[in-house]
Design a protein around this motif. Structure first.
Motif, mmCIF file in Angstrom:
data_model
loop_
_atom_site.group_PDB
_atom_site.id
_atom_site.type_symbol
_atom_site.label_atom_id
_atom_site.label_comp_id
_atom_site.label_asym_id
_atom_site.label_seq_id
_atom_site.Cartn_x
_atom_site.Cartn_y
_atom_site.Cartn_z
ATOM 1 N N GLY A 181 7.750 -7.456 -22.531
ATOM 2 C CA GLY A 181 7.432 -8.474 -21.712
ATOM 3 C C GLY A 181 6.655 -8.264 -20.404
ATOM 4 N N MET A 182 5.852 -9.076 -19.869
ATOM 5 C CA MET A 182 5.028 -8.991 -18.698
ATOM 6 C C MET A 182 5.828 -9.720 -17.570
ATOM 7 N N VAL A 183 6.225 -9.347 -16.332
ATOM 8 C CA VAL A 183 6.773 -10.015 -15.365
ATOM 9 C C VAL A 183 5.874 -10.172 -14.176
ATOM 10 N N ALA A 184 5.314 -11.230 -13.956
ATOM 11 C CA ALA A 184 4.433 -11.285 -12.875
ATOM 12 C C ALA A 184 4.517 -12.875 -11.986
ATOM 13 N N ALA A 185 4.062 -12.634 -10.810
ATOM 14 C CA ALA A 185 3.817 -13.990 -10.064
ATOM 15 C C ALA A 185 2.472 -14.426 -10.263
ATOM 16 N N HIS A 186 1.591 -14.001 -11.056
ATOM 17 C CA HIS A 186 0.205 -14.205 -11.026
ATOM 18 C C HIS A 186 -0.183 -14.836 -12.428
ATOM 19 N N ASN A 187 -0.518 -16.104 -12.452
ATOM 20 C CA ASN A 187 -0.935 -16.582 -13.791
ATOM 21 C C ASN A 187 -1.988 -15.916 -14.841
ATOM 22 N N ASN A 188 -3.024 -15.197 -14.024
ATOM 23 C CA ASN A 188 -4.016 -14.645 -14.569
ATOM 24 C C ASN A 188 -3.409 -13.357 -15.295
ATOM 25 N N ASP A 189 -2.750 -12.539 -14.781
ATOM 26 C CA ASP A 189 -2.035 -11.374 -15.232
ATOM 27 C C ASP A 189 -1.314 -11.855 -16.577
ATOM 28 N N LEU A 190 -0.381 -12.960 -16.477
ATOM 29 C CA LEU A 190 0.327 -13.287 -17.610
ATOM 30 C C LEU A 190 -0.609 -13.780 -18.786
ATOM 31 N N LYS A 191 -1.831 -14.398 -18.654
ATOM 32 C CA LYS A 191 -2.544 -14.849 -19.459
ATOM 33 C C LYS A 191 -3.098 -13.660 -20.386
ATOM 34 N N ALA A 192 -3.570 -12.786 -19.472
ATOM 35 C CA ALA A 192 -4.237 -11.468 -20.321
ATOM 36 C C ALA A 192 -3.038 -10.719 -20.988
ATOM 37 N N ALA A 193 -1.881 -10.931 -20.530
ATOM 38 C CA ALA A 193 -0.856 -10.008 -21.274
ATOM 39 C C ALA A 193 -0.334 -10.839 -22.487
ATOM 40 N N ARG A 194 -0.491 -12.246 -22.567
ATOM 41 C CA ARG A 194 -0.167 -13.054 -23.653
ATOM 42 C C ARG A 194 -1.168 -12.956 -24.757
ATOM 43 N N GLU A 195 -2.388 -12.707 -24.382
ATOM 44 C CA GLU A 195 -3.651 -12.717 -25.312
ATOM 45 C C GLU A 195 -3.382 -11.112 -25.878
ATOM 46 N N CYS A 196 -2.677 -10.433 -25.621
ATOM 47 C CA CYS A 196 -2.635 -8.916 -26.167
ATOM 48 C C CYS A 196 -1.031 -9.120 -26.928
ATOM 49 N N GLY A 197 -0.559 -9.983 -26.769
ATOM 50 C CA GLY A 197 0.699 -10.241 -27.764
ATOM 51 C C GLY A 197 1.875 -9.977 -26.658
ATOM 52 N N LEU A 198 1.984 -9.827 -25.643
ATOM 53 C CA LEU A 198 3.030 -9.557 -24.810
ATOM 54 C C LEU A 198 3.598 -10.919 -24.387
ATOM 55 N N HIS A 199 4.950 -10.745 -24.188
ATOM 56 C CA HIS A 199 5.828 -11.966 -23.909
ATOM 57 C C HIS A 199 5.449 -12.073 -22.364
ATOM 58 N N THR A 200 5.992 -13.189 -21.995
ATOM 59 C CA THR A 200 5.617 -13.414 -20.461
ATOM 60 C C THR A 200 6.659 -14.088 -19.651
ATOM 61 N N VAL A 201 6.844 -13.621 -18.431
ATOM 62 C CA VAL A 201 7.881 -14.227 -17.321
ATOM 63 C C VAL A 201 7.090 -14.526 -16.164
ATOM 64 N N PHE A 202 7.098 -15.532 -15.658
ATOM 65 C CA PHE A 202 6.556 -16.050 -14.465
ATOM 66 C C PHE A 202 7.445 -16.172 -13.181
ATOM 67 N N VAL A 203 7.389 -15.399 -12.259
ATOM 68 C CA VAL A 203 8.282 -15.625 -11.199
ATOM 69 C C VAL A 203 7.612 -16.161 -10.004
ATOM 70 N N ARG A 204 7.907 -17.184 -9.447
ATOM 71 C CA ARG A 204 7.272 -17.760 -8.437
ATOM 72 C C ARG A 204 7.415 -16.787 -7.084
#
Length: 239
Positions: A181-204
């Protein structure tokens, strides 16, 4: 998507876990004063950070060989000083080195250590950051960040959001991308991680760039978890 299969959470660090802006400003203030530079320390921190992504893009685009983030930060520092009329060649190298260490002496956000400690009960955790290994180690010791391992840019020899940064980090912890799982406050980081198959956690982190922040105020996709703090993320993940 379910996160039941996730065994490792990788964290963006600068902005998600630590408050880089306040920390860099705090370390810069006495330096600026000693050099007679009439620059607001927060503005100086913003200017220094603004060169962060363009410098990494030179590496991502193949226009220069791989170098660690501390090297890029030092080069960026010298550029900012020149912009304000100070020739870095006139400053003792030890002073520039000490100021560059600002990026390794940043305070965690108030919820960060508690949230990480709780998440660590269920998941292995560590930076999946553009920061270099030594810097991440020193930052963890400075702020009491309870990492299990450090992965990210130096392991992969590439900078986010390049796919290999996420994929080689997953490989380094012995897991498939779908188990990370990728944990980030940045949407672009999570978008790239998801495209690689990772799960995503957005923290404002609405104050990462100060009160006037306009970016990353809200989730821009249906991330697996959306939370207002790392403690809230731990709640959502049952930790």
């Amino acid at each position: 998507m379910t996160m039941a299969e996730v065994g490792f959470l990788g964290f963006d660090v600068f902005g998600t876990v630590v408050d880089w802006r306040a920390g860099v400003a705090r370390k810069s203030e006495p330096f600026l004063r000693s050099k007679g530079l009439d620059v607001d320390p927060l503005t100086f921190a913003d200017e220094w950070r603004s060169r962060y992504d363009p410098a990494m893009e030179e590496v991502r685009a193949g226009r220069r060989p791989w170098v660690r983030l501390d090297v890029l930060n030092r080069e960026n520092l010298e550029q900012v000083l020149r912009r304000h009329g100070l020739d870095p060649a006139t400053v003792p190298a030890a002073e520039l080195h000490a100021l560059n260490l600002a990026w390794q002496e940043l305070d965690p956000w108030p919820d960060a250590v508690e949230g990480l400690t709780r998440l660590k009960r269920r998941f292995a955790i560590g930076p999946l950051s553009n920061g270099h290994l030594a810097g991440m180690m020193r930052l963890a010791r400075f702020g009491g960040l309870p990492w299990d391992v450090i992965v990210g840019a130096e392991i992969a020899r590439s900078y986010k959001p390049q796919a290999q940064t996420y994929l080689r980090s997953a490989e380094a912890v012995g897991l498939a991308p779908t188990q990370v799982g990728m944990v980030a406050a940045h949407n672009n980081d999570l978008k790239a991680a998801r495209e690689c198959g990772l799960h995503t956690v957005f923290v404002r982190r609405p104050l990462e760039h100060g009160a006037g922040q306009r970016s990353d105020l809200n989730a821009e996709q249906d991330w697996d978890i959306v939370a207002d703090s790392l403690v809230a993320a731990a709640d959502a993940l049952g930790c």
